[in-house]
Design a protein around this motif. Structure first.
Motif, PDB file in Angstrom:
ATOM      1  N   PRO A 336       3.618   2.813  89.614  1.00 54.24           N
ATOM      2  CA  PRO A 336       3.267   1.668  88.768  1.00 54.24           C
ATOM      3  C   PRO A 336       3.283   2.048  87.286  1.00 54.24           C
ATOM      4  N   GLN A 337       3.376   1.044  86.476  1.00 57.41           N
ATOM      5  CA  GLN A 337       3.470   1.254  85.030  1.00 57.41           C
ATOM      6  C   GLN A 337       2.326   2.109  84.498  1.00 57.41           C
ATOM      7  N   GLU A 338       1.131   1.918  85.037  1.00 49.43           N
ATOM      8  CA  GLU A 338      -0.028   2.633  84.508  1.00 49.43           C
ATOM      9  C   GLU A 338       0.001   4.135  84.795  1.00 49.43           C
ATOM     10  N   HIS A 339       0.916   4.566  85.656  1.00 52.62           N
ATOM     11  CA  HIS A 339       1.005   5.996  85.963  1.00 52.62           C
ATOM     12  C   HIS A 339       2.237   6.658  85.352  1.00 52.62           C
ATOM     13  N   LEU A 340       3.056   5.913  84.652  1.00 52.40           N
ATOM     14  CA  LEU A 340       4.284   6.486  84.103  1.00 52.40           C
ATOM     15  C   LEU A 340       4.020   7.562  83.053  1.00 52.40           C
ATOM     16  N   HIS A 341       2.837   7.566  82.456  1.00 50.62           N
ATOM     17  CA  HIS A 341       2.531   8.591  81.461  1.00 50.62           C
ATOM     18  C   HIS A 341       2.442   9.973  82.088  1.00 50.62           C
ATOM     19  N   ARG A 342       2.346  10.031  83.416  1.00 48.04           N
ATOM     20  CA  ARG A 342       2.243  11.312  84.120  1.00 48.04           C
ATOM     21  C   ARG A 342       3.590  11.999  84.270  1.00 48.04           C
ATOM     22  N   VAL A 343       4.669  11.288  84.033  1.00 44.64           N
ATOM     23  CA  VAL A 343       6.000  11.833  84.283  1.00 44.64           C
ATOM     24  C   VAL A 343       6.866  11.724  83.030  1.00 44.64           C
ATOM     25  N   ALA A 344       8.013  12.361  83.087  1.00 38.94           N
ATOM     26  CA  ALA A 344       8.935  12.343  81.945  1.00 38.94           C
ATOM     27  C   ALA A 344       9.500  10.944  81.727  1.00 38.94           C
ATOM     28  N   ASP A 345       9.974  10.716  80.528  1.00 39.86           N
ATOM     29  CA  ASP A 345      10.652   9.460  80.215  1.00 39.86           C
ATOM     30  C   ASP A 345      11.787   9.256  81.219  1.00 39.86           C
ATOM     31  N   PRO A 346      11.842   8.102  81.892  1.00 37.72           N
ATOM     32  CA  PRO A 346      12.888   7.869  82.891  1.00 37.72           C
ATOM     33  C   PRO A 346      14.301   8.112  82.357  1.00 37.72           C
ATOM     34  N   LYS A 347      14.531   7.825  81.091  1.00 40.55           N
ATOM     35  CA  LYS A 347      15.882   7.970  80.537  1.00 40.55           C
ATOM     36  C   LYS A 347      16.322   9.432  80.500  1.00 40.55           C
ATOM     37  N   LEU A 348      15.368  10.345  80.320  1.00 35.82           N
ATOM     38  CA  LEU A 348      15.708  11.764  80.367  1.00 35.82           C
ATOM     39  C   LEU A 348      16.226  12.142  81.750  1.00 35.82           C
ATOM     40  N   VAL A 349      15.560  11.614  82.768  1.00 33.33           N
ATOM     41  CA  VAL A 349      15.948  11.919  84.144  1.00 33.33           C
ATOM     42  C   VAL A 349      17.276  11.251  84.484  1.00 33.33           C
ATOM     43  N   LEU A 350      17.473  10.034  84.033  1.00 34.92           N
ATOM     44  CA  LEU A 350      18.741   9.352  84.273  1.00 34.92           C
ATOM     45  C   LEU A 350      19.900  10.140  83.674  1.00 34.92           C
ATOM     46  N   ASP A 351      19.697  10.660  82.468  1.00 34.73           N
ATOM     47  CA  ASP A 351      20.752  11.454  81.830  1.00 34.73           C
ATOM     48  C   ASP A 351      21.034  12.720  82.631  1.00 34.73           C
ATOM     49  N   ALA A 352      19.987  13.328  83.157  1.00 36.21           N
ATOM     50  CA  ALA A 352      20.171  14.537  83.960  1.00 36.21           C
ATOM     51  C   ALA A 352      20.947  14.230  85.231  1.00 36.21           C
ATOM     52  N   MET A 353      20.660  13.102  85.842  1.00 37.96           N
ATOM     53  CA  MET A 353      21.396  12.688  87.046  1.00 37.96           C
ATOM     54  C   MET A 353      22.860  12.448  86.721  1.00 37.96           C
ATOM     55  N   ALA A 354      23.099  11.732  85.638  1.00 34.52           N
ATOM     56  CA  ALA A 354      24.476  11.386  85.274  1.00 34.52           C
ATOM     57  C   ALA A 354      25.289  12.618  84.916  1.00 34.52           C
ATOM     58  N   ALA A 355      24.606  13.670  84.461  1.00 31.55           N
ATOM     59  CA  ALA A 355      25.313  14.903  84.103  1.00 31.55           C
ATOM     60  C   ALA A 355      25.518  15.819  85.305  1.00 31.55           C
ATOM     61  N   ASN A 356      24.830  15.522  86.395  1.00 34.72           N
ATOM     62  CA  ASN A 356      24.856  16.384  87.576  1.00 34.72           C
ATOM     63  C   ASN A 356      25.827  15.811  88.619  1.00 34.72           C
ATOM     64  N   MET A 357      27.122  15.846  88.296  1.00 35.32           N
ATOM     65  CA  MET A 357      28.141  15.229  89.143  1.00 35.32           C
ATOM     66  C   MET A 357      29.042  16.275  89.787  1.00 35.32           C
ATOM     67  N   ASN A 358      29.681  15.874  90.899  1.00 32.08           N
ATOM     68  CA  ASN A 358      30.650  16.769  91.545  1.00 32.08           C
ATOM     69  C   ASN A 358      32.050  16.524  90.964  1.00 32.08           C
ATOM     70  N   VAL A 359      33.049  17.114  91.559  1.00 32.73           N
ATOM     71  CA  VAL A 359      34.410  17.011  91.026  1.00 32.73           C
ATOM     72  C   VAL A 359      34.960  15.590  91.084  1.00 32.73           C
ATOM     73  N   ASP A 360      34.372  14.761  91.967  1.00 30.98           N
ATOM     74  CA  ASP A 360      34.817  13.367  92.078  1.00 30.98           C
ATOM     75  C   ASP A 360      34.051  12.441  91.152  1.00 30.98           C
ATOM     76  N   GLY A 361      33.127  13.006  90.377  1.00 28.21           N
ATOM     77  CA  GLY A 361      32.346  12.173  89.469  1.00 28.21           C
ATOM     78  C   GLY A 361      31.186  11.471  90.144  1.00 28.21           C
ATOM     79  N   ILE A 362      30.802  11.938  91.335  1.00 30.20           N
ATOM     80  CA  ILE A 362      29.697  11.342  92.078  1.00 30.20           C
ATOM     81  C   ILE A 362      28.423  12.134  91.811  1.00 30.20           C
ATOM     82  N   MET A 363      27.332  11.446  91.513  1.00 30.22           N
ATOM     83  CA  MET A 363      26.061  12.113  91.244  1.00 30.22           C
ATOM     84  C   MET A 363      25.582  12.843  92.495  1.00 30.22           C
ATOM     85  N   GLN A 364      25.038  14.036  92.294  1.00 34.43           N
ATOM     86  CA  GLN A 364      24.686  14.898  93.417  1.00 34.43           C
ATOM     87  C   GLN A 364      23.213  14.781  93.805  1.00 34.43           C
TER      88      GLN A 364
END
Length: 554
Positions: A336-364
């Protein structure tokens, strides 16, 4: 209290509510030619006896002539068989409980002659529990004559769609079903408390499944662990806890190990990050991003957003276990929104996911270089994560970063590619469940911005509907059955089409109010199936909860 979907129960008598003992007068039966009893019971004379068109004495005479034996031998054999009838006490008790339920009417409908019904009425059965007993002799009709069923429907004024009929003969069940009545064939193995039909009445018709499920979840607070189904090994993990939390919104029943190492049960912190050196925390998770990503992101904030599957030392896999995109996605979709302060900014994690791809460009799947894995079902949850936190400008139809991952999901759906599961998931129901949630989230977003994701939404709708309808009525383990039912509910499949799924699911509810663990995902390295009583029960609870406003749960 919820109103049951069924308000009328019609029982056959012999071989349903009454059992046959070994006849005391065996000699009487032995005096008949071999197969004579069966031949008599399938003769037109017997049918006329059932319909009350012939008195017993005349019927015995005719059958004796047909078998070329004395009428007295026929009578003695039939009387010996009748005298061997005994009350099935478990089912007699069930009939009394059904009759005592407000709004429920119980009837009997039997092929039986006037003479034998007079005898059977002397047996110690709770006859007063029946609103009325319909006999073939009194009606002048017998099962499976359709007119007999129409007569009973007219006399009881029952709604066939809310009526259950139980009989031991297939032809009688077929006739009842032709009117839209729910017909159940009662076999010898079913006439016990362990039988499926008995459990159906106990759980579906008489039970309060929603209240019992909720009581179970609270009674097992903090103990809703997962299990390797084949080995019976119990372990604790974040993944199932997050799924339970998302289904129930019951913060107090789950436990978590947050990425910063904080242990948490409900709203209480149980330990600090410094106390977790022995568990799968940020140290044990072996998170390794490539140097380029590490340089561009702040390590600590990102680490606080990468979730590990396990909350303790990994079980059934390597001693250290990396954070994964599936648990991470589910966490951000659940918290829930009230607990998001416990974790990293979602956009940081999204960027990490998008950068973590295989040779076919699929997120791992894993945030580590030594486990290069992709999974169509995990990909669904990653796309759900992007949809929620990717911003209003995100369009999955055109976003090039996500194109390969999106195409993998769509192609697997369109071509039934995961009909046998994946490396990380056991059943197709897991795919159907998560992708139905994805579709519902896309649909909700389209209401605010119909120009985004329009092609994906249309494509998913067509293929998900086909896949869900094709899956209906197929046997499945308890958790897969719950996931399929919930997927249909979320997608919007008509409830009438889910009658089999709902009934089967409710039959599986156990004495303590919970459901069996079943299984839905698996350990990638060993292939061991993983299930969770807590997750199955939470899923069933949510299904019942969302149907409750409609006035019934069965």
């Amino acid at each position: 209290m919820a109103i049951a979907a069924y308000d009328t129960i019609i029982f056959d008598l012999g071989d349903v509510l009454f059992d046959w003992d070994e006849p005391k007068n065996v000699a009487s039966l032995a005096a008949l030619p071999k197969g004579a009893m069966r031949e008599m019971m399938n003769s037109t004379t017997w049918y006329d006896l059932d319909r009350g068109l012939l008195p017993a004495e005349e019927a015995y005479k005719i059958m004796g002539e047909e078998l070329k034996i004395e009428a007295s031998l026929v009578q003695q054999a039939i009387d010996a068989a009748a005298l061997s009838l005994r009350v099935n006490e478990q089912w007699a008790e069930l009939v009394e409980k059904l009759a005592a339920k407000p709004g429920l009417r119980v009837y009997a409908m039997s092929n039986i002659s006037k003479e034998h019904f007079e005898y059977i009425r002397t047996l110690p059965f709770p006859w007063e529990a029946f609103t009325r007993v319909f006999t073939s002799a009194a009606a002048g009709m017998r099962k499976p004559d359709l007119c007999f069923y129409q007569y009973v429907i007219n006399e009881t004024r029952c709604n066939p769609s809310r009526t259950i009929f139980l009989d031991d003969r297939t032809e009688n069940i077929v006739a009842a079903r032709s009117f839209g009545i729910r017909g159940e064939i009662v076999t010898e193995s079913e006439r016990t408390k362990e039988g499926r039909i008995y459990r159906f009445f106990k759980n579906v018709v008489l039970g309060e499944p929603l209240a019992l499920a909720e009581a179970f979840l609270h009674s097992e607070s903090g103990k809703l662990d997962s299990i390797y189904s084949e080995k019976g090994v119990v372990f604790r993990d974040n993944f199932a806890q997050l799924l339970i939390w998302g289904l129930t919104d019951m913060e107090d029943i789950i436990y978590l190990l947050w990425p910063d190492g904080t242990r948490w049960k409900g709203s209480l912190r149980c330990s600090s990050p410094d106390d977790n050196a022995s568990v799968a925390s940020s140290t044990d998770s072996a998170v390794v991003l490539n140097d380029k990503v590490r340089e561009s992101k702040k390590s600590r904030p990102l680490q606080d957003g990468l979730w590990n599957y396990f909350t303790e030392k990994p079980v059934g896999t390597t001693e250290t276990f990396p954070a994964d995109a599936d648990t991470t996605s589910i966490a951000y979709l659940t918290i829930p929104q009230e607990h998001l302060h416990r974790v990293a900014d979602p956009k940081l994690v999204l960027d990490a996911m998008a950068a973590n791809m295989n040779v076919d460009g699929i997120m791992q799947v894993y945030f580590t270089e030594d486990r290069p894995r992709i999974c169509a079902i995990v990909s669904v949850n990653m796309l759900r994560f992007f949809l929620k936190y990717g911003g209003d400008d995100l369009d999955l139809d055109t976003d090039l970063r996500l194109a390969a991952t999106r195409n993998l999901v769509v192609n697997c759906l369109a071509n039934n590619a995961v009909m046998n599961g994946t490396r990380h998931y056991t059943t197709i129901e897991s795919f159907l469940y998560f992708i139905s949630l994805f579709f519902a989230e896309l649909r909700a977003k389209a209401e605010r911005n119909p120009t985004k994701n329009a092609n994906l939404l249309q494509t998913l709708e067509r293929h998900i509907y086909r896949s869900l309808v094709q899956s209906l009525g197929k046997p499945a383990n308890p958790l897969a059955l719950a996931m399929r039912t919930r997927a249909c509910q979320v997608f919007g499949i008509e409830r009438d089409l889910l009658r089999w799924e709902m009934d089967e699911l409710l039959v599986l509810q156990e004495e303590d109010g919970g459901w069996p663990a079943g299984y839905f995902c698996r350990a990638g390295r060993t292939g061991a199936d993983i299930g969770s009583r807590g997750f199955t029960t939470a899923m069933a609870w949510r299904i019942l909860k969302d149907y409750e406003p409609e006035g019934c749960v069965a």
